[in-house]
Scaffold this motif. Structure first.
Motif, PDB file in Angstrom:
ATOM      1  N   PHE A   6      47.147  46.048  40.264  1.00  0.00           N
ATOM      2  CA  PHE A   6      45.876  45.676  39.656  1.00  0.00           C
ATOM      3  C   PHE A   6      45.374  46.910  38.941  1.00  0.00           C
ATOM      4  O   PHE A   6      45.310  47.989  39.515  1.00  0.00           O
ATOM      5  CB  PHE A   6      44.874  45.185  40.701  1.00  0.00           C
ATOM      6  CG  PHE A   6      45.233  43.836  41.237  1.00  0.00           C
ATOM      7  CD1 PHE A   6      44.810  42.692  40.583  1.00  0.00           C
ATOM      8  CD2 PHE A   6      46.011  43.698  42.373  1.00  0.00           C
ATOM      9  CE1 PHE A   6      45.159  41.435  41.056  1.00  0.00           C
ATOM     10  CE2 PHE A   6      46.363  42.449  42.852  1.00  0.00           C
ATOM     11  CZ  PHE A   6      45.933  41.319  42.195  1.00  0.00           C
ATOM     12  N   CYS A   7      45.067  46.728  37.705  1.00  0.00           N
ATOM     13  CA  CYS A   7      44.705  47.838  36.836  1.00  0.00           C
ATOM     14  C   CYS A   7      43.272  47.628  36.368  1.00  0.00           C
ATOM     15  O   CYS A   7      42.982  46.656  35.666  1.00  0.00           O
ATOM     16  CB  CYS A   7      45.693  47.845  35.675  1.00  0.00           C
ATOM     17  SG  CYS A   7      45.548  49.206  34.569  1.00  0.00           S
ATOM     18  N   SER A   8      42.378  48.521  36.781  1.00  0.00           N
ATOM     19  CA  SER A   8      40.980  48.446  36.362  1.00  0.00           C
ATOM     20  C   SER A   8      40.811  49.276  35.100  1.00  0.00           C
ATOM     21  O   SER A   8      41.234  50.426  35.050  1.00  0.00           O
ATOM     22  CB  SER A   8      40.074  48.986  37.466  1.00  0.00           C
ATOM     23  OG  SER A   8      40.253  48.243  38.650  1.00  0.00           O
ATOM     24  N   VAL A  52      49.990  46.657  45.000  1.00  0.00           N
ATOM     25  CA  VAL A  52      50.068  45.663  46.058  1.00  0.00           C
ATOM     26  C   VAL A  52      51.196  46.047  47.013  1.00  0.00           C
ATOM     27  O   VAL A  52      52.336  46.222  46.596  1.00  0.00           O
ATOM     28  CB  VAL A  52      50.302  44.252  45.464  1.00  0.00           C
ATOM     29  CG1 VAL A  52      50.541  43.235  46.568  1.00  0.00           C
ATOM     30  CG2 VAL A  52      49.129  43.864  44.586  1.00  0.00           C
ATOM     31  N   GLU A  76      51.665  40.618  49.765  1.00  0.00           N
ATOM     32  CA  GLU A  76      50.805  39.500  49.398  1.00  0.00           C
ATOM     33  C   GLU A  76      50.480  38.707  50.662  1.00  0.00           C
ATOM     34  O   GLU A  76      51.375  38.180  51.298  1.00  0.00           O
ATOM     35  CB  GLU A  76      51.505  38.596  48.385  1.00  0.00           C
ATOM     36  CG  GLU A  76      51.739  39.257  47.047  1.00  0.00           C
ATOM     37  CD  GLU A  76      52.448  38.357  46.072  1.00  0.00           C
ATOM     38  OE1 GLU A  76      51.922  37.254  45.774  1.00  0.00           O
ATOM     39  OE2 GLU A  76      53.535  38.738  45.618  1.00  0.00           O
ATOM     40  N   LYS A  93      46.048  42.038  36.153  1.00  0.00           N
ATOM     41  CA  LYS A  93      47.107  41.847  37.137  1.00  0.00           C
ATOM     42  C   LYS A  93      48.411  42.052  36.388  1.00  0.00           C
ATOM     43  O   LYS A  93      48.690  41.356  35.402  1.00  0.00           O
ATOM     44  CB  LYS A  93      47.039  40.453  37.742  1.00  0.00           C
ATOM     45  CG  LYS A  93      48.041  40.215  38.860  1.00  0.00           C
ATOM     46  CD  LYS A  93      47.815  38.825  39.456  1.00  0.00           C
ATOM     47  CE  LYS A  93      48.772  38.518  40.574  1.00  0.00           C
ATOM     48  NZ  LYS A  93      48.555  37.144  41.082  1.00  0.00           N
ATOM     49  N   ASP A 122      47.389  38.292  34.267  1.00  0.00           N
ATOM     50  CA  ASP A 122      45.999  37.845  34.374  1.00  0.00           C
ATOM     51  C   ASP A 122      45.105  38.962  33.871  1.00  0.00           C
ATOM     52  O   ASP A 122      45.392  40.143  34.113  1.00  0.00           O
ATOM     53  CB  ASP A 122      45.599  37.527  35.824  1.00  0.00           C
ATOM     54  CG  ASP A 122      46.228  36.268  36.369  1.00  0.00           C
ATOM     55  OD1 ASP A 122      46.248  35.253  35.655  1.00  0.00           O
ATOM     56  OD2 ASP A 122      46.700  36.292  37.524  1.00  0.00           O
ATOM     57  N   CYS A 123      44.031  38.595  33.211  1.00  0.00           N
ATOM     58  CA  CYS A 123      43.043  39.571  32.743  1.00  0.00           C
ATOM     59  C   CYS A 123      41.663  38.965  32.938  1.00  0.00           C
ATOM     60  O   CYS A 123      41.407  37.846  32.487  1.00  0.00           O
ATOM     61  CB  CYS A 123      43.273  39.918  31.272  1.00  0.00           C
ATOM     62  SG  CYS A 123      42.019  41.024  30.589  1.00  0.00           S
ATOM     63  N   SER A 176      44.591  52.384  38.875  1.00  0.00           N
ATOM     64  CA  SER A 176      45.583  51.431  39.361  1.00  0.00           C
ATOM     65  C   SER A 176      45.542  51.305  40.875  1.00  0.00           C
ATOM     66  O   SER A 176      45.347  52.291  41.585  1.00  0.00           O
ATOM     67  CB  SER A 176      46.992  51.885  38.954  1.00  0.00           C
ATOM     68  OG  SER A 176      47.100  51.956  37.550  1.00  0.00           O
ATOM     69  N   MET A 214      53.729  44.718  41.832  1.00  0.00           N
ATOM     70  CA  MET A 214      52.501  44.106  41.333  1.00  0.00           C
ATOM     71  C   MET A 214      51.402  45.147  41.451  1.00  0.00           C
ATOM     72  O   MET A 214      51.271  45.810  42.484  1.00  0.00           O
ATOM     73  CB  MET A 214      52.117  42.867  42.142  1.00  0.00           C
ATOM     74  CG  MET A 214      50.837  42.197  41.644  1.00  0.00           C
ATOM     75  SD  MET A 214      50.215  40.879  42.727  1.00  0.00           S
ATOM     76  CE  MET A 214      51.616  39.784  42.820  1.00  0.00           C
ATOM     77  N   HIS A 216      48.238  33.878  48.315  1.00  0.00           N
ATOM     78  CA  HIS A 216      48.363  33.739  46.864  1.00  0.00           C
ATOM     79  C   HIS A 216      48.255  32.263  46.535  1.00  0.00           C
ATOM     80  O   HIS A 216      49.057  31.454  46.996  1.00  0.00           O
ATOM     81  CB  HIS A 216      49.715  34.287  46.392  1.00  0.00           C
ATOM     82  CG  HIS A 216      49.964  34.064  44.939  1.00  0.00           C
ATOM     83  ND1 HIS A 216      49.308  34.753  43.953  1.00  0.00           N
ATOM     84  CD2 HIS A 216      50.792  33.203  44.307  1.00  0.00           C
ATOM     85  CE1 HIS A 216      49.729  34.332  42.774  1.00  0.00           C
ATOM     86  NE2 HIS A 216      50.627  33.388  42.969  1.00  0.00           N
TER      87      HIS A 216
END
Length: 154
Positions: free
Chosen positions: A67-69, A139, A142, A108, A95-96, A136, A65, A145
């Protein structure tokens, strides 16, 4: 507007979407018919948007997983709308969020491994028009969640 009973129904369904109308009615000390009508009203009015399950992503092979900014080069409405349409087509993006701050969007992303993530970044995301900068974060574990609305707001 929802009342106390509607909020109790939402809490119960949020914890277990498979809970039957009969079970909810029993939990609330009501009969099934009014509970059924309340649930239908909550659906019609958009309080309940959908029913879903939570799948263990690792059991289906999605071990990574990230998270990409993302920053866009151009912030004109047409470019923003195009990006938002294009991102919908990328299955890896679950998810965006359009955000404020140093980046424009937070994605996500779920993929099997680092090779798949590299392919996603270099062959799919990079192919979208108007991508300016990508950063990037991966993760490691977690901790919490949840997609549930906190009970204090219901």
């Amino acid at each position: 507007m929802v009342d106390k009973i509607d909020k109790q129904i939402l809490r119960l369904l949020q914890l277990d979407a498979k809970k039957t109308t009969k079970e909810i009615a029993a939990d609330l000390g009501l009969t099934t018919t009014p509970v059924h009508e309340r649930i239908k009203k909550l659906e019609r009015e958009g309080y309940i948007q959908q029913y879903s399950i939570r799948i263990d992503r690792k059991k289906v092979g999605l071990m990574m997983m990230a998270f990409c900014s993302v920053s866009l080069k151009n912030h004109e409405r047409a470019f923003i709308e195009k990006f938002e349409q294009d991102i919908q087509l990328l299955d890896e993006v679950i998810d965006c969020y359009h955000i404020g701050g140093m980046f424009d969007y937070l994605l996500k992303v779920l993929v099997p491994d680092m090779d798949a993530y590299q392919h996603f970044i270099s062959k799919k995301l990079a192919d979208l028009d108007n991508i300016g900068n990508v950063q990037s974060s991966f993760v490691m574990s977690e901790i919490k969640h949840s997609a549930q609305i906190p009970n204090q707001f219901l």
